[in-house]
Design a protein around this motif. Structure first.
Motif, PDB file in Angstrom:
ATOM      1  N   ARG B 143       0.837  -1.209   0.000  1.00  0.00           N
ATOM      2  CA  ARG B 143       0.000   0.000   0.000  1.00  0.00           C
ATOM      3  C   ARG B 143       0.873   1.260   0.000  1.00  0.00           C
ATOM      4  NH1 ARG B 143      -5.114   0.476   2.524  1.00  0.00           N
ATOM      5  NH2 ARG B 143      -4.152   1.983   3.886  1.00  0.00           N
ATOM      6  N   ALA B 144       1.925   1.228   0.820  1.00  0.00           N
ATOM      7  CA  ALA B 144       2.838   2.381   0.890  1.00  0.00           C
ATOM      8  C   ALA B 144       3.412   2.673  -0.483  1.00  0.00           C
ATOM      9  CB  ALA B 144       3.957   2.094   1.892  1.00  0.00           C
ATOM     10  N   ARG B 145       3.796   1.601  -1.199  1.00  0.00           N
ATOM     11  CA  ARG B 145       4.394   1.784  -2.534  1.00  0.00           C
ATOM     12  C   ARG B 145       3.385   2.325  -3.528  1.00  0.00           C
ATOM     13  NH1 ARG B 145       8.456  -3.436  -3.147  1.00  0.00           N
ATOM     14  NH2 ARG B 145       9.917  -2.673  -1.584  1.00  0.00           N
ATOM     15  N   VAL B 146       2.158   1.822  -3.461  1.00  0.00           N
ATOM     16  CA  VAL B 146       1.133   2.269  -4.407  1.00  0.00           C
ATOM     17  C   VAL B 146       0.802   3.748  -4.164  1.00  0.00           C
ATOM     18  CG1 VAL B 146      -1.282   1.990  -5.101  1.00  0.00           C
ATOM     19  CG2 VAL B 146       0.151  -0.029  -4.778  1.00  0.00           C
ATOM     20  N   ALA B 150       1.311   6.830  -6.707  1.00  0.00           N
ATOM     21  CA  ALA B 150       0.184   7.687  -7.082  1.00  0.00           C
ATOM     22  C   ALA B 150       0.548   9.154  -6.891  1.00  0.00           C
ATOM     23  CB  ALA B 150      -1.041   7.329  -6.241  1.00  0.00           C
ATOM     24  N   ASN B 151       1.230   9.472  -5.803  1.00  0.00           N
ATOM     25  CA  ASN B 151       1.596  10.868  -5.545  1.00  0.00           C
ATOM     26  C   ASN B 151       2.695  11.344  -6.491  1.00  0.00           C
ATOM     27  OD1 ASN B 151      -0.228  11.675  -3.562  1.00  0.00           O
ATOM     28  ND2 ASN B 151       0.889  10.538  -1.997  1.00  0.00           N
ATOM     29  N   MET B 152       3.580  10.434  -6.887  1.00  0.00           N
ATOM     30  CA  MET B 152       4.593  10.811  -7.882  1.00  0.00           C
ATOM     31  C   MET B 152       3.901  11.144  -9.196  1.00  0.00           C
ATOM     32  SD  MET B 152       7.631   8.133  -7.018  1.00  0.00           S
ATOM     33  CE  MET B 152       8.318   8.168  -8.665  1.00  0.00           C
ATOM     34  N   ALA B 157       4.171  16.974 -14.097  1.00  0.00           N
ATOM     35  CA  ALA B 157       3.563  18.166 -14.676  1.00  0.00           C
ATOM     36  C   ALA B 157       2.314  17.837 -15.491  1.00  0.00           C
ATOM     37  CB  ALA B 157       4.585  18.880 -15.557  1.00  0.00           C
ATOM     38  N   GLU B 158       2.395  16.810 -16.319  1.00  0.00           N
ATOM     39  CA  GLU B 158       1.241  16.447 -17.131  1.00  0.00           C
ATOM     40  C   GLU B 158       0.882  14.992 -16.874  1.00  0.00           C
ATOM     41  OE1 GLU B 158       1.308  17.726 -21.364  1.00  0.00           O
ATOM     42  OE2 GLU B 158       3.066  18.824 -20.680  1.00  0.00           O
ATOM     43  N   PRO B 159       0.049  14.747 -15.875  1.00  0.00           N
ATOM     44  CA  PRO B 159      -0.275  13.357 -15.572  1.00  0.00           C
ATOM     45  C   PRO B 159      -0.997  12.704 -16.754  1.00  0.00           C
ATOM     46  CG  PRO B 159      -1.198  14.871 -13.933  1.00  0.00           C
ATOM     47  CD  PRO B 159      -0.692  15.697 -15.070  1.00  0.00           C
ATOM     48  N   ALA B 160      -0.469  11.581 -17.180  1.00  0.00           N
ATOM     49  CA  ALA B 160      -1.119  10.845 -18.269  1.00  0.00           C
ATOM     50  C   ALA B 160      -2.221   9.973 -17.672  1.00  0.00           C
ATOM     51  CB  ALA B 160      -0.098  10.000 -19.003  1.00  0.00           C
ATOM     52  N   GLU B 161      -3.436  10.392 -17.885  1.00  0.00           N
ATOM     53  CA  GLU B 161      -4.634   9.801 -17.292  1.00  0.00           C
ATOM     54  C   GLU B 161      -4.723   8.284 -17.505  1.00  0.00           C
ATOM     55  OE1 GLU B 161      -8.097  10.236 -15.200  1.00  0.00           O
ATOM     56  OE2 GLU B 161      -7.071  11.993 -15.986  1.00  0.00           O
TER      57      GLU B 161
END
Lengths: 84, 179
Positions: B143-146, B150-152, B157-161
């Motif tokens: 869970r910590a890794r996921v 997710a936060n990374m 700058a442009e999250p690829a959905e």
């Protein structure tokens, strides 16, 4: 006029807990049954939405209590908080 | 299906707008408790899903569908010693024994606010260390890794959905080796 009671027992208990902590309950139109406002009544105050029909009333009731306890405006009983 | 607990921090909607709560409810966030505290929108989810990744990614999509932007997924990776105690279900004293090297060696060093009285640790490193010593269930490390992944993604700058859930699932499926 007294407020209406939430039909779910656990959620009603959470709302009553908020009131004991000095929060105000306001009715809302729509999917939310009402909003809880903490005693700090300006734009920095806390607002928590209470659903009429959450997917799980038990989970919602527990999360409401956590949100109420998270309020930074409440006077802490234990001075100095947890870090030591 | 398992229940997964996590919190999404969001912004971009006016909490005093009449349709504020309805937007989230109608977007499928009826398994979250919605609040506005400390100037941010907080959605505390308990979501049923086949995996933690699927739970987080679907909630992320729902919050965006409501018209808000997602800023952060919590529990975040930076933790104080008190939070380490809380997350691992141990006493603050037990954690002190770890950090002092009195019980086990090589507890991870703090990674932020090093100069302050209460430095912060990387929960992924700490969870890995605790899992190696059977002091924490493996799922907590996954869970910590996921959440970190997710936060990374959110920081980019442009999250690829479209590849969001794939990225999280890849992390969730990784074999557990010390970080």
């Amino acid at each position: 006029m007294p407020r209406s009671r939430h039909p779910d027992k656990e959620i009603e208990e959470a709302v009553a807990y908020a009131e004991q902590q000095g929060w105000t309950v306001k009715p809302v139109k729509g999917h939310a049954w009402g909003s809880l406002y903490c005693a700090h009544h300006d734009r920095d105050g806390c607002k928590v939405s209470v659903w009429s029909t959450p997917r799980s009333p038990g989970n919602h009731a527990r999360a409401l209590v956590r949100a109420i306890d998270r309020c930074p405006h409440q006077e802490r009983k234990e001075a100095g908080d947890e870090e030591s | 299906m398992k229940s997964h607990e996590f919190t999404i921090i969001a912004s971009g909607l006016d909490p005093e707008a009449e349709d504020f709560a309805d937007r989230f409810f109608e977007a499928g966030c009826d398994d979250a408790t919605l609040s506005f505290q400390k100037g941010v929108i907080i959605l505390e989810f308990t979501r049923e899903a086949v995996s933690f990744s699927k739970a987080v990614a679907s909630a992320y999509a729902d919050v965006r569908h409501a018209g808000a932007s997602v800023d952060r997924i919590e529990p975040d990776y930076l933790v104080s010693l008190s939070e380490i105690a809380e997350r691992s279900g141990k006493s603050r004293q037990a954690i002190s024994l770890y950090t002092n090297g009195e019980r086990g060696e090589g507890f991870p060093a703090p990674v932020a606010r090093i100069m302050s009285k209460h430095p912060l640790y990387d929960w992924e490193e700490v969870a890995g260390w605790l899992v190696e010593r059977n002091a924490l269930p493996k799922e907590e490390l996954v869970r910590a890794r996921v959440v970190k992944e997710a936060n990374m993604h959110l920081d980019a700058a442009e999250p690829a959905e479209d590849n969001f859930v794939k990225r999280l699932e890849a992390v969730e499926a990784e074999p557990l080796e010390p970080a």
